[in-house]
Design a protein around this motif. Structure first.
Motif, PDB file in Angstrom:
ATOM      1  N   LEU A 142       6.381   4.741  -5.457  1.00  0.00           N
ATOM      2  CA  LEU A 142       4.903   5.605  -4.595  1.00  0.00           C
ATOM      3  C   LEU A 142       4.993   6.899  -6.055  1.00  0.00           C
ATOM      4  O   LEU A 142       3.808   7.209  -6.732  1.00  0.00           O
ATOM      5  CB  LEU A 142       5.310   6.460  -3.265  1.00  0.00           C
ATOM      6  N   LYS A 143       6.275   7.082  -6.915  1.00  0.00           N
ATOM      7  CA  LYS A 143       5.465   7.737  -8.309  1.00  0.00           C
ATOM      8  C   LYS A 143       5.055   7.451  -9.360  1.00  0.00           C
ATOM      9  O   LYS A 143       4.164   7.792  -9.804  1.00  0.00           O
ATOM     10  CB  LYS A 143       6.937   8.205  -8.511  1.00  0.00           C
ATOM     11  N   GLY A 198      -0.570   9.087  -3.848  1.00  0.00           N
ATOM     12  CA  GLY A 198       1.106   8.581  -4.023  1.00  0.00           C
ATOM     13  C   GLY A 198       2.175   9.257  -4.532  1.00  0.00           C
ATOM     14  O   GLY A 198       4.018   9.868  -4.706  1.00  0.00           O
ATOM     15  N   LYS A 199       1.759  10.777  -5.674  1.00  0.00           N
ATOM     16  CA  LYS A 199       3.285  10.809  -6.583  1.00  0.00           C
ATOM     17  C   LYS A 199       3.568  12.163  -5.364  1.00  0.00           C
ATOM     18  O   LYS A 199       4.684  13.205  -5.256  1.00  0.00           O
ATOM     19  CB  LYS A 199       2.945  11.856  -7.501  1.00  0.00           C
ATOM     20  N   SER A 249       0.978  -0.801  -0.535  1.00  0.00           N
ATOM     21  CA  SER A 249      -0.224  -0.404  -0.520  1.00  0.00           C
ATOM     22  C   SER A 249       1.029   1.174   0.128  1.00  0.00           C
ATOM     23  O   SER A 249       1.739   1.030   0.472  1.00  0.00           O
ATOM     24  CB  SER A 249      -0.854  -0.374   1.171  1.00  0.00           C
ATOM     25  N   GLU A 250       0.050   1.949  -0.337  1.00  0.00           N
ATOM     26  CA  GLU A 250       0.899   3.329  -0.362  1.00  0.00           C
ATOM     27  C   GLU A 250       1.699   4.065   1.187  1.00  0.00           C
ATOM     28  O   GLU A 250       2.244   4.825   1.357  1.00  0.00           O
ATOM     29  CB  GLU A 250       0.241   4.660  -0.834  1.00  0.00           C
ATOM     30  N   GLU A 251       0.487   3.450   1.938  1.00  0.00           N
ATOM     31  CA  GLU A 251       0.929   3.938   3.055  1.00  0.00           C
ATOM     32  C   GLU A 251       2.278   3.129   3.664  1.00  0.00           C
ATOM     33  O   GLU A 251       2.671   4.098   4.749  1.00  0.00           O
ATOM     34  CB  GLU A 251      -0.215   4.252   3.996  1.00  0.00           C
ATOM     35  N   PHE A 252       2.331   2.064   3.170  1.00  0.00           N
ATOM     36  CA  PHE A 252       3.678   1.493   3.874  1.00  0.00           C
ATOM     37  C   PHE A 252       4.566   1.739   3.341  1.00  0.00           C
ATOM     38  O   PHE A 252       5.645   2.317   3.781  1.00  0.00           O
ATOM     39  CB  PHE A 252       3.257  -0.658   3.880  1.00  0.00           C
ATOM     40  N   LEU A 253       4.227   2.462   2.485  1.00  0.00           N
ATOM     41  CA  LEU A 253       5.388   2.742   1.468  1.00  0.00           C
ATOM     42  C   LEU A 253       6.170   3.959   1.791  1.00  0.00           C
ATOM     43  O   LEU A 253       6.933   4.633   2.191  1.00  0.00           O
ATOM     44  CB  LEU A 253       4.801   2.728   0.132  1.00  0.00           C
ATOM     45  N   TYR A 254       4.846   4.941   2.268  1.00  0.00           N
ATOM     46  CA  TYR A 254       5.536   6.390   2.954  1.00  0.00           C
ATOM     47  C   TYR A 254       6.140   5.869   4.378  1.00  0.00           C
ATOM     48  O   TYR A 254       7.289   6.372   4.992  1.00  0.00           O
ATOM     49  CB  TYR A 254       3.535   6.674   3.212  1.00  0.00           C
TER      50      TYR A 254
END
Length: 62
Positions: free
Chosen positions: A32-33, A39-40, A5-10
């Motif tokens: 993310l990009k 995400g971007k 998920s984007e949250e995890f990647l962040y």
């Protein structure tokens, strides 16, 4: 890391930056990009964090 998920990647990217794993953070930011608009935007904020980290590390050279 396609299914993360984007949250995890962040969170993982931010942790990498805090602990100095910049190469790994950049790799996660790249993921993310390639995600949603949100995400971007997050990726841009993380790049700013990396720039700030680099500036702090450069100040230690003096």
């Amino acid at each position: 890391m396609e299914d993360c998920s984007e949250e995890f990647l962040y969170m993982l990217s931010s942790s990498c930056i805090v602990y100095g794993y910049i190469k790994e953070a950049r790799s996660l930011i790249k993921e993310l990009k390639n995600s949603s608009t949100a995400g971007k935007k997050i990726a841009k904020l993380l790049e700013i964090e990396i720039d700030q980290y680099d500036n702090v590390m450069d100040m230690g050279d003096f």
